[in-house]
Scaffold this motif. Structure first.
Motif, PDB file in Angstrom:
ATOM      1  N   GLY A 193     -13.641  -9.064  -0.152  1.00 46.02           N
ATOM      2  CA  GLY A 193     -12.024  -9.664   0.714  1.00 46.02           C
ATOM      3  C   GLY A 193     -12.682 -11.023   1.346  1.00 46.02           C
ATOM      4  N   THR A 194     -11.502 -11.423   2.108  1.00 41.07           N
ATOM      5  CA  THR A 194     -12.230 -13.244   1.966  1.00 41.07           C
ATOM      6  C   THR A 194     -10.809 -13.441   3.570  1.00 41.07           C
ATOM      7  OG1 THR A 194     -12.612 -15.121   1.450  1.00 41.07           O
ATOM      8  CG2 THR A 194     -10.829 -14.368   0.194  1.00 41.07           C
ATOM      9  N   PHE A 195     -11.195 -14.642   4.150  1.00 41.28           N
ATOM     10  CA  PHE A 195      -9.842 -14.627   5.201  1.00 41.28           C
ATOM     11  C   PHE A 195      -9.757 -16.535   5.042  1.00 41.28           C
ATOM     12  CE2 PHE A 195     -12.603 -11.660   8.447  1.00 41.28           C
ATOM     13  CZ  PHE A 195     -10.991 -10.686   8.076  1.00 41.28           C
ATOM     14  N   ARG A 196     -10.002 -16.928   3.854  1.00 42.70           N
ATOM     15  CA  ARG A 196      -9.667 -18.186   3.041  1.00 42.70           C
ATOM     16  C   ARG A 196      -8.297 -18.358   3.332  1.00 42.70           C
ATOM     17  NH1 ARG A 196     -13.966 -19.650  -1.174  1.00 42.70           N
ATOM     18  NH2 ARG A 196     -13.277 -17.474  -2.531  1.00 42.70           N
ATOM     19  N   PRO A 197      -7.296 -19.014   3.301  1.00 42.03           N
ATOM     20  CA  PRO A 197      -7.844 -20.396   3.646  1.00 42.03           C
ATOM     21  C   PRO A 197      -8.491 -20.792   5.249  1.00 42.03           C
ATOM     22  CG  PRO A 197      -5.848 -20.736   3.423  1.00 42.03           C
ATOM     23  CD  PRO A 197      -6.237 -19.355   2.221  1.00 42.03           C
ATOM     24  N   THR A 198      -7.882 -19.670   6.023  1.00 40.64           N
ATOM     25  CA  THR A 198      -7.671 -19.394   7.338  1.00 40.64           C
ATOM     26  C   THR A 198      -9.208 -19.760   8.263  1.00 40.64           C
ATOM     27  OG1 THR A 198      -5.606 -18.307   7.457  1.00 40.64           O
ATOM     28  CG2 THR A 198      -6.809 -18.707   9.233  1.00 40.64           C
ATOM     29  N   SER A 199      -9.951 -18.879   7.332  1.00 43.71           N
ATOM     30  CA  SER A 199     -11.380 -18.599   7.269  1.00 43.71           C
ATOM     31  C   SER A 199     -12.611 -19.038   7.224  1.00 43.71           C
ATOM     32  CB  SER A 199     -11.784 -17.885   9.016  1.00 43.71           C
ATOM     33  OG  SER A 199     -12.994 -17.618   9.388  1.00 43.71           O
ATOM     34  N   PRO A 200     -13.728 -19.706   6.349  1.00 43.64           N
ATOM     35  CA  PRO A 200     -14.335 -19.224   5.772  1.00 43.64           C
ATOM     36  C   PRO A 200     -15.766 -18.146   5.704  1.00 43.64           C
ATOM     37  CG  PRO A 200     -15.224 -21.481   7.004  1.00 43.64           C
ATOM     38  CD  PRO A 200     -14.156 -20.508   7.477  1.00 43.64           C
ATOM     39  N   VAL A 201     -15.131 -17.158   5.186  1.00 40.65           N
ATOM     40  CA  VAL A 201     -15.769 -16.085   5.046  1.00 40.65           C
ATOM     41  C   VAL A 201     -15.425 -14.909   4.162  1.00 40.65           C
ATOM     42  CG1 VAL A 201     -16.087 -13.670   6.872  1.00 40.65           C
ATOM     43  CG2 VAL A 201     -15.564 -15.688   8.464  1.00 40.65           C
ATOM     44  N   VAL A 202     -16.131 -14.472   3.001  1.00 43.80           N
ATOM     45  CA  VAL A 202     -16.025 -13.245   2.866  1.00 43.80           C
ATOM     46  C   VAL A 202     -16.779 -11.624   3.330  1.00 43.80           C
ATOM     47  CG1 VAL A 202     -16.843 -12.299   0.071  1.00 43.80           C
ATOM     48  CG2 VAL A 202     -15.979 -14.867   0.992  1.00 43.80           C
ATOM     49  N   PHE A 203     -16.350 -10.753   3.156  1.00 43.00           N
ATOM     50  CA  PHE A 203     -16.598 -10.261   3.468  1.00 43.00           C
ATOM     51  C   PHE A 203     -16.292  -8.751   2.327  1.00 43.00           C
ATOM     52  CE2 PHE A 203     -12.028 -10.836   4.735  1.00 43.00           C
ATOM     53  CZ  PHE A 203     -11.459  -9.172   4.688  1.00 43.00           C
ATOM     54  N   VAL A 204     -17.081  -7.439   3.058  1.00 39.46           N
ATOM     55  CA  VAL A 204     -17.122  -6.542   2.199  1.00 39.46           C
ATOM     56  C   VAL A 204     -15.471  -5.736   3.502  1.00 39.46           C
ATOM     57  CG1 VAL A 204     -17.594  -3.726   1.970  1.00 39.46           C
ATOM     58  CG2 VAL A 204     -19.142  -5.878   1.793  1.00 39.46           C
ATOM     59  N   GLN A 205     -15.228  -4.816   2.249  1.00 39.80           N
ATOM     60  CA  GLN A 205     -13.652  -4.261   2.980  1.00 39.80           C
ATOM     61  C   GLN A 205     -14.111  -3.071   3.196  1.00 39.80           C
ATOM     62  OE1 GLN A 205      -9.527  -5.215   1.330  1.00 39.80           O
ATOM     63  NE2 GLN A 205     -11.183  -5.726  -0.425  1.00 39.80           N
ATOM     64  N   LEU A 206     -12.816  -2.557   4.161  1.00 39.36           N
ATOM     65  CA  LEU A 206     -13.056  -0.849   4.535  1.00 39.36           C
ATOM     66  C   LEU A 206     -12.151  -0.213   3.649  1.00 39.36           C
ATOM     67  CD1 LEU A 206     -14.627  -2.163   6.811  1.00 39.36           C
ATOM     68  CD2 LEU A 206     -13.572  -0.123   8.878  1.00 39.36           C
ATOM     69  N   ALA A 207     -12.172   0.566   2.966  1.00 36.84           N
ATOM     70  CA  ALA A 207     -11.541   1.516   1.724  1.00 36.84           C
ATOM     71  C   ALA A 207     -10.984   3.180   3.106  1.00 36.84           C
ATOM     72  CB  ALA A 207     -11.939   1.776   0.877  1.00 36.84           C
ATOM     73  N   GLN A 208     -11.895   2.873   4.094  1.00 35.07           N
ATOM     74  CA  GLN A 208     -11.485   4.531   4.776  1.00 35.07           C
ATOM     75  C   GLN A 208     -12.403   4.175   5.738  1.00 35.07           C
ATOM     76  OE1 GLN A 208     -12.593   7.830   2.921  1.00 35.07           O
ATOM     77  NE2 GLN A 208     -12.888   8.673   4.831  1.00 35.07           N
ATOM     78  N   GLY A 209     -11.637   3.858   6.972  1.00 33.94           N
ATOM     79  CA  GLY A 209     -11.968   4.226   8.941  1.00 33.94           C
ATOM     80  C   GLY A 209     -11.657   2.878   9.313  1.00 33.94           C
ATOM     81  N   VAL A 210     -10.619   2.392   8.886  1.00 34.13           N
ATOM     82  CA  VAL A 210      -9.772   1.358   8.790  1.00 34.13           C
ATOM     83  C   VAL A 210      -9.081   2.062  10.441  1.00 34.13           C
ATOM     84  CG1 VAL A 210      -7.868  -0.622   8.715  1.00 34.13           C
ATOM     85  CG2 VAL A 210      -9.545   0.093   7.074  1.00 34.13           C
ATOM     86  N   ASP A 211      -8.034   3.338  10.438  1.00 31.73           N
ATOM     87  CA  ASP A 211      -7.507   3.439  11.453  1.00 31.73           C
ATOM     88  C   ASP A 211      -8.101   3.527  12.528  1.00 31.73           C
ATOM     89  OD1 ASP A 211      -5.228   2.916   9.868  1.00 31.73           O
ATOM     90  OD2 ASP A 211      -5.098   4.950   9.485  1.00 31.73           O
ATOM     91  N   SER A 212      -8.778   4.505  12.422  1.00 28.12           N
ATOM     92  CA  SER A 212     -10.755   4.454  13.201  1.00 28.12           C
ATOM     93  C   SER A 212     -11.158   3.698  14.079  1.00 28.12           C
ATOM     94  CB  SER A 212     -11.125   5.415  13.158  1.00 28.12           C
ATOM     95  OG  SER A 212     -11.128   6.916  11.649  1.00 28.12           O
ATOM     96  N   CYS A 213     -11.579   2.878  13.156  1.00 27.49           N
ATOM     97  CA  CYS A 213     -11.543   1.320  13.609  1.00 27.49           C
ATOM     98  C   CYS A 213     -10.678   0.378  15.045  1.00 27.49           C
ATOM     99  CB  CYS A 213     -12.286   0.410  13.135  1.00 27.49           C
ATOM    100  SG  CYS A 213     -13.902   0.827  12.046  1.00 27.49           S
ATOM    101  N   GLU A 214      -9.192   0.731  14.167  1.00 25.58           N
ATOM    102  CA  GLU A 214      -8.809  -0.066  15.183  1.00 25.58           C
ATOM    103  C   GLU A 214      -8.232   0.620  16.214  1.00 25.58           C
ATOM    104  OE1 GLU A 214      -5.182  -0.281  12.304  1.00 25.58           O
ATOM    105  OE2 GLU A 214      -5.581  -2.392  11.125  1.00 25.58           O
ATOM    106  N   GLN A 215      -8.014   2.143  16.408  1.00 31.24           N
ATOM    107  CA  GLN A 215      -8.240   2.386  17.457  1.00 31.24           C
ATOM    108  C   GLN A 215      -9.406   2.331  18.955  1.00 31.24           C
ATOM    109  OE1 GLN A 215      -6.752   6.595  16.572  1.00 31.24           O
ATOM    110  NE2 GLN A 215      -5.500   6.054  15.297  1.00 31.24           N
TER     111      GLN A 215
END
Length: 178
Positions: free
Chosen positions: A75-97
């Protein structure tokens, strides 16, 4: 003052794979910033507050259960921020909490952007390198269990070093107060 961060370290063999992705993108921070999922971004803290913060992190870890994480695709945050990343497909809710609980303690930190858990693989590089990192790694996948998070200090040379780990001790599967 000390610059601290809190994150989930990515275990081997994925740690080495993700670090190599960042190196291949030409990211100047590839060796200074270990592959991780941020729970609290770099934050300036008075040395005297660190013991209370550490106690808070132990309390947070006691309330949260280990959880499974799957990293998949880019995934990427472009054009807001020049970053490319590997996405979380599982664990998002746990990380948010977990992130919310970490930031609810004696060291507050306002976020510049909405929290979005990810693992950075390219930052501070030109657009061509960002696009290449996005395309070359779009089929990446890794799965592991998150059983701890870490407090990091940023050293004078810019390298982030883990100084203490906090084992998730809650019962059940997934995040949340037990």
């Amino acid at each position: 003052m000390r610059t601290v961060g809190v994150s989930i370290a990515v275990p081997e063999p994925y740690f080495s794979q993700l670090r190599e992705m960042r190196r291949a993108a030409g990211d100047p921070q590839a060796d200074a910033v270990p592959p991780h999922v941020t729970l609290m971004p770099p934050t300036e803290v008075a040395e005297g507050l660190i013991p209370d913060f550490t106690t808070h992190l132990h309390d947070v870890a006691r309330d949260f259960a280990p959880f499974d994480m799957i990293l998949r695709g880019t995934g990427t945050f472009r054009p807001t921020s020049p970053v490319v990343f590997v996405q979380l497909a599982q664990g998002v809710d746990s990380c948010e909490q977990l992130e919310s609980a970490v930031r609810s303690g004696p060291i507050g930190r306002d976020l510049e952007f909405r929290y979005h858990p990810h693992v950075t693989i390219a930052h501070h590089v030109d657009d061509g390198a960002l696009t290449h990192a996005f395309e070359v790694n779009k089929h990446y996948e890794a799965a592991f269990t998150v059983s701890e998070f870490h407090l990091y200090f940023q050293e004078d040379d810019g390298v982030w070093s883990p100084v203490e780990s906090f084992t998730l001790q809650g019962r059940g599967s997934g995040a949340g107060v037990s």
